[in-house]
Design an enzyme around this catalytic site. Structure first.
Site, PDB file in Angstrom:
ATOM      1  N   SER A  10       0.826  -1.210   0.000  1.00  0.00           N
ATOM      2  CA  SER A  10       0.000   0.000   0.000  1.00  0.00           C
ATOM      3  C   SER A  10       0.858   1.256   0.000  1.00  0.00           C
ATOM      4  O   SER A  10       0.824   2.049  -0.961  1.00  0.00           O
ATOM      5  CB  SER A  10      -0.923  -0.015   1.220  1.00  0.00           C
ATOM      6  OG  SER A  10      -1.774  -1.146   1.168  1.00  0.00           O
ATOM      7  N   LEU A  11       1.662   1.445   1.061  1.00  0.00           N
ATOM      8  CA  LEU A  11       2.421   2.696   1.145  1.00  0.00           C
ATOM      9  C   LEU A  11       3.477   2.771   0.055  1.00  0.00           C
ATOM     10  O   LEU A  11       3.663   3.818  -0.583  1.00  0.00           O
ATOM     11  CB  LEU A  11       3.076   2.836   2.517  1.00  0.00           C
ATOM     12  CG  LEU A  11       3.811   4.170   2.698  1.00  0.00           C
ATOM     13  CD1 LEU A  11       2.834   5.336   2.731  1.00  0.00           C
ATOM     14  CD2 LEU A  11       4.664   4.158   3.953  1.00  0.00           C
ATOM     15  N   LYS A 177       5.879   9.744  16.673  1.00  0.00           N
ATOM     16  CA  LYS A 177       5.033   8.852  15.854  1.00  0.00           C
ATOM     17  C   LYS A 177       4.820   7.535  16.584  1.00  0.00           C
ATOM     18  O   LYS A 177       3.739   6.960  16.550  1.00  0.00           O
ATOM     19  CB  LYS A 177       5.674   8.587  14.488  1.00  0.00           C
ATOM     20  CG  LYS A 177       4.805   7.766  13.520  1.00  0.00           C
ATOM     21  CD  LYS A 177       3.716   8.564  12.893  1.00  0.00           C
ATOM     22  CE  LYS A 177       2.770   7.836  11.951  1.00  0.00           C
ATOM     23  NZ  LYS A 177       3.308   6.936  10.962  1.00  0.00           N
ATOM     24  N   ASN A 185      -2.918   2.188  17.856  1.00  0.00           N
ATOM     25  CA  ASN A 185      -3.029   0.949  17.072  1.00  0.00           C
ATOM     26  C   ASN A 185      -3.514  -0.239  17.897  1.00  0.00           C
ATOM     27  O   ASN A 185      -4.525  -0.868  17.569  1.00  0.00           O
ATOM     28  CB  ASN A 185      -1.683   0.638  16.407  1.00  0.00           C
ATOM     29  CG  ASN A 185      -1.319   1.656  15.335  1.00  0.00           C
ATOM     30  OD1 ASN A 185      -1.685   2.829  15.432  1.00  0.00           O
ATOM     31  ND2 ASN A 185      -0.591   1.231  14.313  1.00  0.00           N
TER      32      ASN A 185
END
Ligand SMILES: NC(=O)C1=CN([C@@H]2O[C@H](COP(=O)(O)OP(=O)(O)OC[C@H]3O[C@@H](n4cnc5c(N)ncnc54)[C@H](O)[C@@H]3O)[C@@H](O)[C@H]2O)C=CC1
Ligand SMILES: CC(C)(CO)C(=O)C(=O)O
Length: 296
Positions: A10-11, A177, A185
């Site tokens: 995806s990224l 982050k 998460n």
């Protein structure tokens, strides 16, 4: 610039697609996505709408100016081993979790850059990635400070239209982050809720407590991260991504291994015996789920 994106999921496909508008890009990934890109190009949709034609392969080319690593954190050792024979100018990790840059630097001779990425990406189907949110890439030397290499990679990203900050405080950004991911998460994955459920109430209290533990461990590592700004950051990200299913919840949804070891597990390991009960509990519960599913 000649760029190899290692981990074209995806990224990696989003970043590779954006970079391909300006640079020579090779996506290294797996079929059926690689074959679809080879045959019909890469469609980038969502916040963007274009099709581009990067090279796509399942094996690493002989050389590149830059390798961008976008595998899940647990695959970083394999990525490093696969890149070791590639003649690289530099390597940049855009992964979540901590320790990825150290793993890459242990095997690669080129300068390794650390990075954070707040763009959202989802592989919709082979050959098609959707940008689910425009964010920012922050990058810098994994050692901290500034470097010509980081400046050059920053210019390359900026030239491709990627919102980019070349940061001389990359360690603080990585820990910030980490606090966001450690708070959001595992909490959302275990509760099976979207990020917005953490904006207030019991889930938000757990996320805040987890983030406070991360901030304390960061300070013990010499990183200037205060409790309340980090807690506010977690709450604002949860609110800004309220409709998101976090990446760890998506992993649970799909019955896949999570990145808990590089997120909450990393906090436990870095705490070196100091009490981090919330991160320890979150780590144990996610690992229990993974074990029950035969994922570890
Ligand atoms: N998806 C997103 O919106 C964001 C993801 N991230 C982080 O970026 C990293 C990647 O996340 P995603 O792209 O979502 O995961 P993903 O699972 O979609 O992509 C990873 C890809 O790497 C490939 N891969 C792994 N080992 C390989 C190998 N040896 N050879 C070839 N291909 C290999 C996998 O097949 C997979 O397609 C994670 O650390 C994640 O937390 C960070 C910000 C946003
Ligand atoms: C910021 C957040 C929590 C957005 O969902 C994320 O990075 C993830 O899901 O991994």
């Amino acid at each position: 610039m000649n760029v190899v994106v290692f981990g074209a999921g995806s990224l990696g496909s989003l970043v590779g697609g954006l970079l391909a508008r300006e640079h020579d890009v090779t996506l290294v990934g797996r079929d059926p996505h690689v074959s679809a890109v080879r045959e019909g190009g890469l469609r980038v949709s969502g916040a963007f709408e274009f099709t581009t034609s990067p090279s796509a392969t399942t094996s690493v080319p002989d050389a590149a100016d830059l390798a961008v690593v976008t595998v899940k954190a647990y695959d970083t050792p394999e990525a490093a081993a696969a890149l070791v024979d590639c003649d690289l100018g530099s390597c940049l990790s855009l992964q979540n979790g901590m320790g990825n840059e150290a793993t890459l630097a242990a095997q690669l001779e080129c300068p390794v850059l650390a990075g954070t990425c707040t763009y959202g990406a989802r592989l919709a189907e082979p050959g098609h990635v959707a940008c689910t949110g425009v964010g920012e890439v922050a990058l810098g030397p994994r050692e901290g400070g500034s470097s010509t290499v980081a400046d050059e990679v920053g210019v390359a990203f900026d030239d491709a239209g990627i919102e980019t900050v070349v940061a001389d405080d990359v360690h603080r950004r990585l820990w910030e982050k980490l606090a966001v991911n450690a708070g959001i998460n595992a909490t959302t994955a275990l509760a099976r809720v979207e990020n917005g459920a953490l904006v207030d109430g019991p889930g938000g209290d757990v996320a805040a407590a987890s983030a406070r533990e991360v901030a304390r461990v960061a300070r013990e590592q010499g990183v200037d991260l205060s409790d309340e700004p980090v807690v506010s950051r977690v709450a604002s990200v949860a609110a800004d991504t309220a409709a998101n299913r976090s990446s760890m919840l998506q992993d649970v949804d799909s019955g896949s291994r999570t990145e808990v070891d590089a997120i909450n597990g990393y906090v436990v390991d870095a705490a070196a015996g100091e009490a981090v009960p919330v991160n320890r509990t979150l780590t144990a519960l996610v690992r229990a789920w993974e074990r029950e599913r035969g994922l570890r």
